[in-house]
Design an enzyme around this catalytic site. Sequence first.
Site, short mmCIF file in Angstrom:
data_model
loop_
_atom_site.label_atom_id
_atom_site.label_comp_id
_atom_site.label_asym_id
_atom_site.label_seq_id
_atom_site.Cartn_x
_atom_site.Cartn_y
_atom_site.Cartn_z
N CYS A 75 83.77 -32.60 43.79
CA CYS A 75 83.27 -31.22 43.92
C CYS A 75 82.20 -31.10 45.02
CB CYS A 75 82.79 -30.74 42.55
SG CYS A 75 82.81 -28.95 42.44
N HIS A 133 86.07 -32.35 38.41
CA HIS A 133 85.13 -33.33 37.87
C HIS A 133 85.77 -34.27 36.85
CE1 HIS A 133 81.46 -31.31 39.33
NE2 HIS A 133 82.09 -30.19 39.09
N GLU A 143 84.69 -36.99 35.99
CA GLU A 143 83.56 -37.64 35.28
C GLU A 143 83.10 -36.82 34.08
OE1 GLU A 143 83.44 -36.14 38.17
OE2 GLU A 143 81.59 -35.00 38.42
N1 GLN Z 1 79.55 -24.85 44.32
C1 GLN Z 1 78.90 -26.12 44.43
C2 GLN Z 1 78.50 -26.40 45.87
O1 GLN Z 1 78.68 -25.63 46.73
C3 GLN Z 1 79.78 -27.24 43.91
C4 GLN Z 1 79.96 -27.10 42.42
C5 GLN Z 1 80.19 -28.37 41.69
O2 GLN Z 1 79.92 -29.48 42.18
N2 GLN Z 1 80.62 -28.20 40.46
O3 GLN Z 1 78.00 -27.44 46.12
#
Ligand code: GLN
Length: 197
Positions: free
Chosen positions: A77, A180, A182
């Site tokens: 992410c 994710h 994790e």
């Molecule tokens: N929207 C977040 C960002 O721009 C990422 C979100 C996440 O890691 N769940 O970093």
Amino acid sequence: MRVGILSLQGDFLNHFSILERLDVEPVLVKTPADLRVDGLILPGGESTAISMLLQSSGLFDPIRGLIRDGMPVFGTCAGMILLARSVIDGREDQVGFDAIDIAVRRNGFGRQVASFETDLDVAGFEDGPVKAVFIRAPVVEKVAEEVEVLASVDYQFPDSSGRSVPVICRQEKVLVSSFHPELVGEDRIHRLFLRLI
Ligand code: GLN
């Protein structure tokens, strides 16, 4: 094998728990002195905050150097955003490692309320789908030829355009997922990463 987890902000402790179950030594990386590792995980969280902390902690340059020298990295992410070649809808002063040739759009699946969960088929995983949790996740908008797409989701955007969005990508020693693993105790993608080390 020592596997680092960038531990400046975000859900790094969830990665720690997964690595503890696998046969490796997890290392919380907070300063350049912690970087004696064989691979590094960049967690989910907020890429703009992690970007600022990478610079203030002095970690940005050494990590960039290690990635250039071939250290395997895995980003989930926000970690995917930090490893991407280009970021759409990022903060102007946001820095990244330009480690995998993809373009990502921050928060491209919508806001927090548009977070979703789905069962995902991953190339090479024969023991069932992966439960994938997307939280303000980045959308992969462009993928270079050298990048292998290991999983995609068919997604209907609010403007009712639908398409298949890559959600796990790999280029050489760089692995990224926009969700994710994790958070749900899924360790198969981590095991895939360990094989890159
Ligand atoms: N929207 C977040 C960002 O721009 C990422 C979100 C996440 O890691 N769940 O970093």
